[in-house]
Write a protein that holds these residues in place. Sequence first.
Motif, PDB file in Angstrom:
ATOM      1  N   LYS A   1      -3.861  -0.013  -2.682  1.00  0.00           N
ATOM      2  CA  LYS A   1      -2.986  -1.316  -2.862  1.00  0.00           C
ATOM      3  C   LYS A   1      -2.673  -1.639  -4.250  1.00  0.00           C
ATOM      4  O   LYS A   1      -3.412  -1.455  -5.104  1.00  0.00           O
ATOM      5  CB  LYS A   1      -3.821  -2.502  -2.077  1.00  0.00           C
ATOM      6  CG  LYS A   1      -3.083  -3.494  -1.784  1.00  0.00           C
ATOM      7  CD  LYS A   1      -3.751  -4.701  -1.074  1.00  0.00           C
ATOM      8  CE  LYS A   1      -3.037  -5.775  -0.415  1.00  0.00           C
ATOM      9  NZ  LYS A   1      -3.990  -6.740   0.467  1.00  0.00           N
TER      10      LYS A   1
ATOM     11  N   SER B   1      -7.971  -2.509  -6.603  1.00  0.00           N
ATOM     12  CA  SER B   1      -6.540  -2.099  -6.543  1.00  0.00           C
ATOM     13  C   SER B   1      -5.802  -2.016  -7.948  1.00  0.00           C
ATOM     14  O   SER B   1      -6.389  -2.249  -8.976  1.00  0.00           O
ATOM     15  CB  SER B   1      -5.711  -3.262  -5.826  1.00  0.00           C
ATOM     16  OG  SER B   1      -6.423  -3.338  -4.466  1.00  0.00           O
TER      17      SER B   1
ATOM     18  N   ARG C   1       0.729  -1.207   0.081  1.00  0.00           N
ATOM     19  CA  ARG C   1       0.040   0.105  -0.066  1.00  0.00           C
ATOM     20  C   ARG C   1       0.995   1.180   0.022  1.00  0.00           C
ATOM     21  O   ARG C   1       1.906   1.354   0.482  1.00  0.00           O
ATOM     22  CB  ARG C   1      -1.111   0.019   1.298  1.00  0.00           C
ATOM     23  CG  ARG C   1      -1.923  -1.074   1.121  1.00  0.00           C
ATOM     24  CD  ARG C   1      -2.864  -0.892   2.419  1.00  0.00           C
ATOM     25  NE  ARG C   1      -3.956  -2.077   2.426  1.00  0.00           N
ATOM     26  CZ  ARG C   1      -4.974  -2.139   1.593  1.00  0.00           C
ATOM     27  NH1 ARG C   1      -5.430  -0.889   1.099  1.00  0.00           N
ATOM     28  NH2 ARG C   1      -5.953  -2.993   1.944  1.00  0.00           N
TER      29      ARG C   1
END
Length: 261
Positions: free
Chosen positions: A126, A171, A118
Motif C-alpha cells: 500500500k 506502507s 495498492r
Amino acid sequence: WYQRRVREAVVSTQSTGEQAGVVGLHGTELRYGFELEGVPHICPCGKTNSMEHSLSCAKGGFVYMRHNQLRDLTANLCHEAGCKDVTVEPRLLPLTGETLKLKSANTANDARLDVSARGVWSQGDKTFLDFRVFNSLAPTNANLPIERALLKHEDEKKRVYNERVLEVEKSTFSPIVCSTLGAFGEEATKFYRQIAVILAKKTGQTYQTTIRYIRQRLQFCVLKTTVASLRGFKGTKCTRYTADNNDINLLYQYNNLTHAF
C-alpha cells in the motif's frame, strides 16, 4: 509593448474556443509575471488584489479546489493503471502504544491522508499520498529557487506523516508537491513515472506516450485551477430563492382563473 504582443500571440494561437484562450493567456501572464488585466484592484476580502494575493486568498474556496482536483485526478490515474484499493481520504490506523520519534509527527486518531492505493511499487503493498499545491509567488517561496521550495514542502509533509505510515501502517508514503506554476517535486515525479510504467504495460502503449499523456493531464489540471483562482468569483454568495407553499397556491389559483376565462 512586449506584454501586449505576447498576449496577442497567445490568444491568436488558441483554436479551441474562448475558454482555452483565457486559460492560455493567464498561464502566460503567470509564467512571465505580467500584470493581470480585467481583475478588480481590491479583492472582496478587502485587501489589495495582485497575482500573489489571488493565489493565496482563501475566499471563494479556490485554494482547496487546486488541491482537491489534483488529488482526484491522481486517484483516477491510479484506477486507470489498474491499482487496487484506491481510496480518497483514507483514515490512518490509530496508535496503539507506538512512540514516534519526531515531535512534528501527526498522532491524532482521526488522521487522514489524501489518497491510498495498492500495487504502485509492488503487488499488494500500500502507498499513501498527501498533496500540496503551494503558491510559488508567496513571500516564503518567491525568494527560494524552485528546487529548494519544492524540497522544503516535501520535507514538511514527510516530517508529519512519513514515520507514522512506515511504523504503523507498514506502507510507503509519497508527498505529492507542486507549485502553482506547474513544477512538480522529485517525489511526485518518481510516483507519476511509476504510474506511467504500470499504465503502459496495461494499455500496450510506449512509456514515452504514456508519460506524456499523464504530464499533459497534470499540467492542464494545475493550470486551469490556478487560472480559476485569478478569475473566479470571490464575492458574496447569491441567496437561493425557494418557493414556499403560499407561492405555489397563488400560482395554482392564477392558472385556474386563466383557464376559467
